[in-house]
Design an enzyme around this catalytic site. Structure first.
Site, PDB file in Angstrom:
ATOM      1  N   GLU A   1      -0.799  -8.592   4.889  1.00  0.00           N
ATOM      2  CA  GLU A   1      -0.504  -8.711   6.330  1.00  0.00           C
ATOM      3  C   GLU A   1      -1.776  -8.673   7.178  1.00  0.00           C
ATOM      4  OE1 GLU A   1      -0.587  -6.018   4.743  1.00  0.00           O
ATOM      5  OE2 GLU A   1      -0.702  -4.230   5.990  1.00  0.00           O
TER       6      GLU A   1
ATOM      7  N   HIS B   1      -3.535  -5.656   1.115  1.00  0.00           N
ATOM      8  CA  HIS B   1      -2.815  -5.867   2.380  1.00  0.00           C
ATOM      9  C   HIS B   1      -2.742  -7.333   2.782  1.00  0.00           C
ATOM     10  CE1 HIS B   1      -2.378  -1.656   3.776  1.00  0.00           C
ATOM     11  NE2 HIS B   1      -3.380  -1.471   2.940  1.00  0.00           N
TER      12      HIS B   1
ATOM     13  N   CYS C   1       0.831  -1.205   0.000  1.00  0.00           N
ATOM     14  CA  CYS C   1       0.000   0.000   0.000  1.00  0.00           C
ATOM     15  C   CYS C   1       0.868   1.258   0.000  1.00  0.00           C
ATOM     16  CB  CYS C   1      -0.979  -0.055   1.175  1.00  0.00           C
ATOM     17  SG  CYS C   1      -2.285   1.172   1.076  1.00  0.00           S
TER      18      CYS C   1
END
Lengths: 224, 76
Positions: free
Chosen positions: A196, A194, A85
């Site tokens: 994560e 994302h 990002c």
């Protein structure tokens, strides 16, 4: 393996990135934007957020932070780097990846669980994935529209450097539905969604994102 | 300024607002940025162009011009 996670003023996702690194079985090493060394890490994650408030342009000021000078130098020596990002925006601004990320075509900030297709499993961050595999990970960005000139897009596609594409509806008008790309050597990868945030079904829409973090462990093992 | 080939949704939104105000004759709007730097008289043009190209603008997506203006607003 020790993986550094950079924190800039305005970073938001450094903690989740560190958690993903640990879940994958590596040691997460916090790195500060003003640091002048990488503490001997084997790889670096540049996480999401709004570094320096994204003043000037998203990622522009972070791209010249002291820690980024070190990251740029280490990339030249083959160190794997993942930009997520805002981290992707920073890597583009730093010249580590081609192109740029600009305001979403619809002007709206987009926050949703996004399906992606893995287009390349030959990077340091995707070797635990399979080409054609579909992932479901959160996307949350207002300046996520990937743009590059026609020659760059042709080169990226021809060299297999488009790593992830958006499935279903293109959320931001990104050219060629590009969600993520890699450097020529596949060691540097940037993506807008994302991974994560998708390492555990308890806290994310899937655990699909964990494979990016386990990939770099395998990539490092195969080099060593 | 965003390069001509870069879609400028902010400019398009402004163009839409103008037409809602009933203003005709505006074909297109492009939205960019403007920086004013107060610099020493002897700061050379090369440095100003480097500032613009290396930091203020992203040459991948933006075109830029540097204009030197005296304090009283007269171009030199």
């Amino acid at each position: 393996m020790r993986i550094g996670v950079v924190t800039f003023p305005g970073s938001l996702d450094d903690r989740d990135a560190a958690r993903a690194v640990r879940r994958a079985g590596a040691e997460a090493v916090p790195l500060w934007h003003a640091d002048h060394d990488l503490a001997g890490v084997d790889a670096v994650v540049v996480p999401g957020g709004f570094s320096y408030g994204d003043y000037l342009r998203a990622g522009a000021i972070a791209s010249i932070a002291p820690i980024m000078r070190e990251v740029v130098d280490s990339v030249a020596r083959g160190m794997p780097v993942l930009g997520i990002c805002n981290g992707f925006q920073i890597l583009c601004e730093a010249g580590l990846l081609p192109g740029a990320l600009v305001r979403n075509a619809g002007l709206h900030f987009v926050c949703r669980d996004q399906r992606l297709r893995v287009e390349s499993a030959s990077t340091a961050w995707t070797c635990d994935l399979t080409e054609g595999e579909e992932l479901l990970v959160p996307l949350k960005s207002g300046e996520g529209r990937y743009v590059a000139d026609a020659a760059t897009l042709e080169r990226l596609a021809g060299d297999g450097r488009i790593v992830f594409r958006y499935l279903d509806q293109n959320p931001n008008g990104a050219q060629a539905d590009i969600a993520g790309i890699s450097s020529a050597d596949g060691r540097v990868v940037g993506l807008m969604p994302h991974p994560e945030h998708a390492i555990d079904p308890l806290t994310g829409p899937s655990a699909d994102g964990l494979a990016l973090f386990t990939s770099v462990l395998r990539a490092a093992a195969s080099v060593a | 300024m965003p390069k001509p080939e870069i879609l400028d949704p902010q400019g398009q939104a402004v163009a839409g607002a103008l037409s809602r105000l009933g203003i005709a004759g505006v074909h297109d709007v492009r939205q960019g940025k403007h920086f004013e730097l107060d610099v020493a008289d002897d700061l050379d043009d090369d440095t100003l162009h480097r500032i613009a190209g290396d930091l203020l603008a992203n040459p991948v997506i933006e075109d830029w011009v540097v204009t030197r203006v005296a304090r009283d607003g007269v171009s030199s």
